[in-house]
Design an enzyme around this catalytic site. Sequence first.
Site, PDB file in Angstrom:
ATOM      1  CG  ASP A  55      -1.529  20.856  45.272  1.00  0.00           C
ATOM      2  OD1 ASP A  55      -0.451  20.830  45.904  1.00  0.00           O
ATOM      3  OD2 ASP A  55      -2.339  19.917  45.279  1.00  0.00           O
ATOM      4  CE1 TYR A 120      -7.640  23.783  50.778  1.00  0.00           C
ATOM      5  CE2 TYR A 120      -7.908  22.520  52.805  1.00  0.00           C
ATOM      6  CZ  TYR A 120      -7.089  23.156  51.876  1.00  0.00           C
ATOM      7  OH  TYR A 120      -5.727  23.161  52.053  1.00  0.00           O
TER       8      TYR A 120
END
Length: 255
Positions: A55, A120
Amino acid sequence: MGDYNRYFLELSYNGTSFHGWQIQPNAVTVQELLDKALSTLLRQKTETVGCGRTDAGVHATQFFAHFDVQRDYDKPQAGVVEPAFLNSLNALLPFEIAVRRAFKVGQEAHARFDASLRSYQYHIHFVKDPFRHGFSWHMRDQLNVARMNEAARILFEYTDFSCFSKSHTQVFTNNCKIFRAEWEETSRGLVFHISADRFLRNMVRAIVGTLTMVGKGTISPRDLHSIITSKNRSNAGTSVPACGLYLTEVRYPYV
């Protein structure tokens, strides 16, 4: 088989200035700039396929993409993998994007579908720091790390994470297998580590938002059970700022 060679690129980027990885109308993205640079360098229209989509504002310390080169390109075997190619490609890219290596793969290799694991990290700091602004979430609340780790372990008991997914996404399943989920205390703050076979859109930021609610005492660790089984995004925590999120590892059977 078509008459082409397929190559993987390994790259990293500072996502602050970009509206994510994937090409979008009227917005600057990493993929758009990478495709333009490759097209210029290879002297033919070149389109990349990324290992996923990040994003706006999200960073990547390791990201993979593949692209194809027609075999009538001048010296495709050598030109794409020599150091001179990387130097030329990086010279065409802004300083926020760096290509580390390029290597030839089979024609059926796929940067997105062949990835077997993705990892992540989410970074949080608690003291104002101008050198962490834009790269970590500055929190003023104190967090109970032990309780957050207790809640994080509950994630291993489930595979359907609809409650952490952005609404109206075009996916066939919301099932993911999580292999790691834990908070680490560092000298600079906190780092949340999470690894899975796949992730849903906005999933990590929603998980972090929910776990910080546990850390602040707003909800208890056991509340994770009812949140996850509800499959309702509105029951989970808010999505935390993008600046603290990094894609750090993408793993393939052949890389």
